[in-house]
Enzyme design. Sequence first.
Site: not given
Length: 208
Positions: A51, A156, A13, A111
Amino acid sequence: MKLTEKDALIIVDVQNDFLPGGALAVPKGDEIIPVINAIQDKFDFIVVTQDFHPADHKSFAANNPGRQIGELIDLNGLSQVLWPVHCVQGTEGAEFSKDLIKKTWRKVFQKGMNREVDSYSGFFDNAKRGDTGLSTYLKKNQIDRVFICGLALDYCVKFTALDANELEFDTFLFTDATRAVNLNPEDGKDALAELEAAGVKLITSDDL
């Protein structure tokens, strides 16, 4: 430390919204980019998580009238921190940093696309019902060890590392290639302690 073809780097991310000036900026998050770029030179197998939320995601405070950023709510039976709107599909905030080298990436795993549940880990959503396919992909490519870096340490990155470890990958975290959100001042430090206690090995880029 000698790397082999059974080692993978997982970059978590490193997106504009998590960098200074972004909607959910991680303090000093940009400092890790040169470190990650240097690490990438050492790996033949690199995968990345992204993300990638719909605008109506229920983890956004804006989609919970009367609620504030940072509050905890119950979201379909799970404790959920309410976040600012971030990493929305199709926005610049969801894109990877322009300073991040991308040319040797094998695959990107998105995700957070289910509006009903948040997804911190690169492997599963927070309810462990949705699977990104990352584990299957790594195992199909005979990866034994994973080395993790990115943002943010206390969310994360932590959950990606915990899941990797639970999935029986030999799991390492580059402590100099991650930064914490630190909603509470000790969150990053606590995350490192939790990871080490779980069996994740804490290293720095100098150990390669």
